[in-house]
Scaffold this motif. Sequence first.
Motif, PDB file in Angstrom:
ATOM      1  N   ASP A 124      31.900 116.230  31.061  1.00  0.00           N
ATOM      2  CA  ASP A 124      31.454 115.306  30.397  1.00  0.00           C
ATOM      3  C   ASP A 124      30.307 115.739  29.299  1.00  0.00           C
ATOM      4  N   GLU A 125      30.255 116.950  29.146  1.00  0.00           N
ATOM      5  CA  GLU A 125      29.110 117.630  28.153  1.00  0.00           C
ATOM      6  C   GLU A 125      30.073 118.179  27.174  1.00  0.00           C
ATOM      7  N   ARG A 126      29.774 117.963  25.833  1.00  0.00           N
ATOM      8  CA  ARG A 126      30.265 118.822  24.739  1.00  0.00           C
ATOM      9  C   ARG A 126      29.748 119.911  24.566  1.00  0.00           C
ATOM     10  N   ALA A 127      30.344 121.107  24.522  1.00  0.00           N
ATOM     11  CA  ALA A 127      29.989 122.525  24.213  1.00  0.00           C
ATOM     12  C   ALA A 127      28.818 122.514  23.243  1.00  0.00           C
ATOM     13  N   GLU A 128      28.871 121.872  22.220  1.00  0.00           N
ATOM     14  CA  GLU A 128      28.028 121.900  21.121  1.00  0.00           C
ATOM     15  C   GLU A 128      26.589 121.342  21.535  1.00  0.00           C
ATOM     16  N   ASP A 129      26.569 120.834  22.819  1.00  0.00           N
ATOM     17  CA  ASP A 129      25.340 120.011  23.236  1.00  0.00           C
ATOM     18  C   ASP A 129      24.822 121.271  24.286  1.00  0.00           C
TER      19      ASP A 129
END
Length: 152
Positions: A124-129
């Motif tokens: 659910d998390e974007r790697a950029e975050d």
Amino acid sequence: MSGPRRSRLHAVVEGYFRAAPLVEQCVNHGDLALMNALWDGEVTAVLDFEFAVLGPVEIDLCRLVCEARVSDDGRRVDSEAGAAALEIAARHMHPVHGPALIQGAAILDQLRDLDIWLAQDSPDERAEDWRPSRLLTDLLDAEGGYLAPLLG
């Protein structure tokens, strides 16, 4: 990662490995953070030496500055603790090779953390975050992210 950032990553890491053999080596905790210390009004013990290494003092100094100047989500925070950490790092960094060593150590530290994050299942998390991704991006910018005051 963009081409310029990739080039910067290579340059910073190469600079670290060129400078590291030129300075005094010491025992570094490798994960110096408040969570790895016991307190009773002052530090009474340091715990968890899983990442301990022999190397330049900048290995622990970059983590000290990061812990004092970066929030849990990877954003820069200005505080008295951050100012104190910068002062300590500036005082103890090597006078010539310190900037290359502290920035290189910080990049290598965040690459290690990114490897740990990649091992987690977080669809659910974007790697950029991710905190290490955000910190790497900031460290590779021309300003130098949370280490900017030490990079001159």
